[in-house]
Motif scaffolding. Structure first.
Motif, PDB file in Angstrom:
ATOM      1  N   ASN A 130       0.825  -1.199   0.000  1.00 40.01           N
ATOM      2  CA  ASN A 130       0.000   0.000   0.000  1.00 40.01           C
ATOM      3  C   ASN A 130       0.867   1.261   0.000  1.00 40.01           C
ATOM      4  O   ASN A 130       1.981   1.263   0.520  1.00 40.01           O
ATOM      5  N   LYS A 131       0.330   2.346  -0.552  1.00 33.18           N
ATOM      6  CA  LYS A 131       1.051   3.628  -0.571  1.00 33.18           C
ATOM      7  C   LYS A 131       1.362   4.134   0.824  1.00 33.18           C
ATOM      8  O   LYS A 131       2.321   4.873   1.024  1.00 33.18           O
ATOM      9  N   THR A 132       0.541   3.736   1.794  1.00 29.81           N
ATOM     10  CA  THR A 132       0.732   4.221   3.168  1.00 29.81           C
ATOM     11  C   THR A 132       1.694   3.351   3.977  1.00 29.81           C
ATOM     12  O   THR A 132       1.940   3.632   5.138  1.00 29.81           O
ATOM     13  N   ALA A 187      10.002   0.251   6.345  1.00 29.74           N
ATOM     14  CA  ALA A 187       9.797  -1.175   6.061  1.00 29.74           C
ATOM     15  C   ALA A 187      10.245  -1.506   4.640  1.00 29.74           C
ATOM     16  O   ALA A 187      10.907  -2.520   4.412  1.00 29.74           O
ATOM     17  N   VAL A 188       9.909  -0.668   3.689  1.00 30.29           N
ATOM     18  CA  VAL A 188      10.292  -0.907   2.297  1.00 30.29           C
ATOM     19  C   VAL A 188      11.806  -0.815   2.142  1.00 30.29           C
ATOM     20  O   VAL A 188      12.432  -1.680   1.531  1.00 30.29           O
ATOM     21  N   TRP A 189      12.417   0.219   2.705  1.00 29.81           N
ATOM     22  CA  TRP A 189      13.871   0.367   2.628  1.00 29.81           C
ATOM     23  C   TRP A 189      14.564  -0.842   3.262  1.00 29.81           C
ATOM     24  O   TRP A 189      15.531  -1.356   2.719  1.00 29.81           O
ATOM     25  N   LYS A 230       5.014   3.158  15.410  1.00 30.69           N
ATOM     26  CA  LYS A 230       4.068   2.209  16.026  1.00 30.69           C
ATOM     27  C   LYS A 230       3.467   1.230  15.017  1.00 30.69           C
ATOM     28  O   LYS A 230       3.058   0.141  15.386  1.00 30.69           O
ATOM     29  N   LYS A 231       3.436   1.622  13.734  1.00 31.97           N
ATOM     30  CA  LYS A 231       2.905   0.726  12.708  1.00 31.97           C
ATOM     31  C   LYS A 231       3.843  -0.462  12.451  1.00 31.97           C
ATOM     32  O   LYS A 231       3.453  -1.433  11.822  1.00 31.97           O
ATOM     33  N   LEU A 232       5.074  -0.381  12.947  1.00 31.40           N
ATOM     34  CA  LEU A 232       6.062  -1.416  12.654  1.00 31.40           C
ATOM     35  C   LEU A 232       6.328  -2.354  13.835  1.00 31.40           C
ATOM     36  O   LEU A 232       7.388  -2.980  13.897  1.00 31.40           O
TER      37      LEU A 232
END
Length: 132
Positions: A7-9, A14-16, A111-113
């Motif tokens: 997702n864009k959000t 995380a992507v890196w 917090k999302k991670l």
């Protein structure tokens, strides 16, 4: 993010971390430093090079982008003496290390991670992204 199908959000950290990719600015620090040094090394009086004359003029005008470039290089090569050239390999290594530290801080504070932090501790490419 599009290539990974997330997702864009999704957090950039995380992507890196999964791709082991640094932002493009980190990847080009060495080339920028080499170019800066090459222009700084040219003799102004004997040089017909427009780039050298533009370099000197931009420095005199104290333009924002030039100040930012000089500032970045001074931070990355803080032991440079006044009339020395910047060390391109040292600048690139320090830029990479600074990014890894930034990635770790972002990863730990986001917090999302929470789950991601349980399974990912180091900045390395994940095997699921390797093509057979």
């Amino acid at each position: 993010k599009w290539t990974l199908g997330v997702n864009k959000t999704t957090s950039n950290a995380a992507v890196w971390g999964d791709c082991r990719r640094t932002p493009i600015v980190v990847q080009y620090v060495k080339q920028v430093t080499d170019f800066h040094n090459r222009l700084a090394r040219l003799n102004l009086k004997d040089s017909p090079a427009l780039a050298r004359h533009a370099f000197v003029e931009q420095k005199k005008l104290d333009l924002g982008w030039f100040r930012a470039l000089e500032s970045m290089l001074m931070i990355l090569d803080e032991n440079k003496l006044e009339h020395q050239l910047y060390n391109p390999l040292l600048c690139q290594e320090r830029a990479h290390n600074r990014f890894i530290n930034l990635w770790e801080r972002e990863r730990k504070s986001n917090k999302k991670l929470t789950f991601y932090n349980k399974v990912k501790e180091t900045f390395k490419a994940e095997p699921y992204l390797t093509l057979p």
